[in-house]
Design a protein around this motif. Sequence first.
Motif, short mmCIF file in Angstrom:
data_model
loop_
_atom_site.label_atom_id
_atom_site.label_comp_id
_atom_site.label_asym_id
_atom_site.label_seq_id
_atom_site.Cartn_x
_atom_site.Cartn_y
_atom_site.Cartn_z
N ALA A 159 42.88 44.76 41.91
CA ALA A 159 42.69 46.07 42.13
C ALA A 159 41.06 46.31 42.00
CB ALA A 159 43.18 47.06 41.08
N ALA A 160 40.13 45.50 41.54
CA ALA A 160 38.80 45.60 41.65
C ALA A 160 38.13 44.79 42.06
CB ALA A 160 38.16 45.72 39.96
N LYS A 161 38.60 44.32 43.21
CA LYS A 161 37.92 43.20 44.26
C LYS A 161 36.86 43.95 45.00
CE LYS A 161 39.29 39.66 47.66
NZ LYS A 161 38.17 39.92 48.69
N ASP A 162 35.77 42.91 44.81
CA ASP A 162 34.43 43.53 45.30
C ASP A 162 33.76 44.58 44.64
OD1 ASP A 162 34.97 42.16 47.88
OD2 ASP A 162 36.15 43.78 48.62
N CYS A 163 34.23 44.65 43.64
CA CYS A 163 33.38 45.24 42.31
C CYS A 163 32.64 44.32 41.35
CB CYS A 163 34.36 46.19 41.49
SG CYS A 163 35.05 47.65 42.58
N SER A 164 31.38 44.70 41.10
CA SER A 164 30.88 43.90 40.13
C SER A 164 30.87 44.20 38.78
CB SER A 164 29.31 43.89 40.54
OG SER A 164 28.66 45.00 40.18
N ASP A 165 31.27 45.50 38.47
CA ASP A 165 31.48 45.98 36.98
C ASP A 165 32.71 46.75 36.75
OD1 ASP A 165 28.08 45.80 35.78
OD2 ASP A 165 28.23 46.01 38.00
#
Length: 323
Positions: free
Chosen positions: A132-138
Amino acid sequence: MITLNNANMDQSYAIGIDVGGSSLKCGVVNQQGEILYSTLISLKKAKTQGAIIALIVEAIQTCASKVKQPILGVGIGFPGTIYNNKIIAGADNLPGFKQLALGEILQDVTRYNIIMDNDANLMGLGEMSFGAAKDCSDVVFLTVGTGIGGAVMIDNKLYGGFRNRGTELGHIIVQHNGLACACGAKGCLEAYASVTALLKHYQFIHPGIPETDEVDGRYIIEKYLAGEEYAVKAMELHFDYLATGITSFINIFSPEKIVIGGGISEAGAFYTREIERRIKTLAVPVASLHALVVPAKLGNKAGLLGCAANVFQKFKAFDYLTT
């Protein structure tokens, strides 16, 4: 439960071992997050620490036999506090496993690179890497169930505090001198916003409701959607407390996404929407500007995929997330 896919094997891949209280989830994963082989091994007959270690070794060897090319490493998710591949404490549902250098033991026996971390941490890393948070850094990850666990990812990496003792997200205090929590403190988020707390509140305000296995989180959700007064009151309190805790995480970390896992997060879009609506009125605006509350995507595969993601992060020379 065994699967083997005809995927492209000309790349790096890892073995993941997700250790639970009653079983081992294990498998081979490539750097795109595809599970090439997986199996579930019961721990019901393993009554000793040594027997469980033997099953972990067997799982690693079985997984390795399913592929022809070298394994980059083995990632292991384990309950409790893990530091430098050593189990410090907290694996209370398993015999032994206190002050045990399990990573070193497994590396000596299997000759594979081993990297360990807390199981909830790796569920979060799995969602950040492949879900669900792929490509997020934080990212802040919460799993809401019998208790509340979680993980914090900062700049694409798990954050655990000094010697990996931190990020006990379920034990942030939301009520001074409040309800007793299983951890020994009072007023923890877990004591107010877990599914266990939701059930207790529902049973308290609903006169004559029987304490049976049928009255669970799913039951309350069904009654809530049907407009039952008691269920609506219980869920409103659940949303209020969960949003209060998450608001604190947003104000501290300013994540891009707050991912909520656990069976209750699969109730429907209304669940994350109700939490996000409350957060917008509570959080510091500049910190919450880009924060989205989303349900987890990986389900019971999150831990296994997080174990593999940890291998790719720790042992790969380039950042696999950009491939």
